[in-house]
Design a protein around this motif. Structure first.
Motif, PDB file in Angstrom:
ATOM      1  N   ALA A   1     -14.214  27.917 -31.236  1.00  0.00           N
ATOM      2  CA  ALA A   1     -15.172  28.285 -30.191  1.00  0.00           C
ATOM      3  C   ALA A   1     -15.786  29.625 -30.565  1.00  0.00           C
ATOM      4  O   ALA A   1     -15.132  30.468 -31.172  1.00  0.00           O
ATOM      5  CB  ALA A   1     -14.487  28.383 -28.835  1.00  0.00           C
ATOM      6  N   THR A   2     -17.048  29.808 -30.213  1.00  0.00           N
ATOM      7  CA  THR A   2     -17.698  31.099 -30.462  1.00  0.00           C
ATOM      8  C   THR A   2     -17.542  32.035 -29.274  1.00  0.00           C
ATOM      9  O   THR A   2     -17.793  33.233 -29.390  1.00  0.00           O
ATOM     10  CB  THR A   2     -19.192  30.923 -30.769  1.00  0.00           C
ATOM     11  N   LYS A   3     -17.113  31.494 -28.123  1.00  0.00           N
ATOM     12  CA  LYS A   3     -16.900  32.320 -26.941  1.00  0.00           C
ATOM     13  C   LYS A   3     -15.579  31.943 -26.286  1.00  0.00           C
ATOM     14  O   LYS A   3     -15.214  30.767 -26.233  1.00  0.00           O
ATOM     15  CB  LYS A   3     -18.037  32.134 -25.926  1.00  0.00           C
ATOM     16  N   LEU A   4     -14.878  32.962 -25.797  1.00  0.00           N
ATOM     17  CA  LEU A   4     -13.666  32.751 -25.022  1.00  0.00           C
ATOM     18  C   LEU A   4     -13.851  33.405 -23.657  1.00  0.00           C
ATOM     19  O   LEU A   4     -14.535  34.423 -23.535  1.00  0.00           O
ATOM     20  CB  LEU A   4     -12.448  33.353 -25.728  1.00  0.00           C
ATOM     21  N   TYR A   5     -13.226  32.828 -22.633  1.00  0.00           N
ATOM     22  CA  TYR A   5     -13.457  33.260 -21.257  1.00  0.00           C
ATOM     23  C   TYR A   5     -12.154  33.604 -20.543  1.00  0.00           C
ATOM     24  O   TYR A   5     -11.107  33.016 -20.816  1.00  0.00           O
ATOM     25  CB  TYR A   5     -14.169  32.154 -20.471  1.00  0.00           C
ATOM     26  N   LEU A   6     -12.279  34.558 -19.616  1.00  0.00           N
ATOM     27  CA  LEU A   6     -11.180  34.904 -18.718  1.00  0.00           C
ATOM     28  C   LEU A   6     -11.709  34.761 -17.299  1.00  0.00           C
ATOM     29  O   LEU A   6     -12.178  35.725 -16.686  1.00  0.00           O
ATOM     30  CB  LEU A   6     -10.703  36.336 -18.977  1.00  0.00           C
ATOM     31  N   PRO A   7     -11.661  33.539 -16.733  1.00  0.00           N
ATOM     32  CA  PRO A   7     -12.198  33.334 -15.387  1.00  0.00           C
ATOM     33  C   PRO A   7     -11.270  33.922 -14.328  1.00  0.00           C
ATOM     34  O   PRO A   7     -10.121  34.280 -14.622  1.00  0.00           O
ATOM     35  CB  PRO A   7     -12.262  31.802 -15.282  1.00  0.00           C
TER      36      PRO A   7
END
Length: 208
Positions: A114-120
């Protein structure tokens, strides 16, 4: 580093409702540099208000075609207690058709690229959009919401912090031709905002 959403859309979170690690941006800003070991901190601001909303300490150790990124931060769980997190995220590359290599995060949850990782909101570690089943805010916005979002985005690019219709001053060093072109775009979008507001008011039976 990136933006932060308000989480007001209901249902499952979107990609704008938390913190985002944007790998192409990190490389462009030289927060990550292949061949160098770096350390520092990443910060996030609310793109509408400019308020600080989060920060993460990081370190990196990238080789020519693989590496890893170390993250450390404190977050609150649903029980209200604060917890410290300290872990590594692996990175790898793939070859490009016309030479060079493209960098990827390896999702800590799925093991996929993935080119982006998220912390929702409510999450404890960064992971891919698919890992958290995140939607896109644009899928839930009305035409009025999209116009407002675009207006504030364009205003932010010019360093303007006011609301719809507030005056905008030319940033120092920007050419007048560029400023006027950007100002025309803002005026066009804000005209849509005004028209939508008038239509909404008429539906409520209000005089405008």
């Amino acid at each position: 580093m990136g933006g932060y959403g308000s989480g007001r859309w209901g249902g499952r979170p979107t990609t704008d409702d938390g913190l985002t690690l944007d790998l192409p941006r990190l490389l462009k800003q030289r927060s990550l540099v292949p061949g160098l070991a770096l350390a520092g901190s990443l910060t996030w601001t609310n793109t509408r208000t400019g308020a600080h909303v989060g920060s993460v300490g990081y370190g990196s150790d990238l080789g020519a075609d693989c590496g890893r990124m170390h993250l450390n931060y404190t977050t609150s769980r649903r029980d209200g207690n604060k917890h410290d997190f300290d872990y590594w995220i692996e990175l790898e590359t793939t070859s490009q058709p016309f030479g060079g290599r493209r960098w990827w995060f390896v999702c800590p949850k799925l093991g996929t690229r993935a080119t982006k990782l998220y912390l929702p909101p409510g999450a404890l570690t960064f992971a891919s959009r698919k890992a958290y089943r995140l939607g896109y805010r644009s899928q839930r916005e009305t035409a009025h919401d999209r116009a407002i979002s675009q207006a504030f985005k364009l205003r932010h690019r010019l360093g303007a912090s006011g609301g719809i219709g507030d005056p905008i001053f030319k940033p120092k060093g920007m050419r007048w031709a560029t400023f006027e072109r950007e100002l025309d775009r803002i005026c066009d979008v804000e005209a849509i905002c005004d028209a939508n507001l008038v239509a909404f008011a008429r539906k409520l039976g209000l005089r405008v």
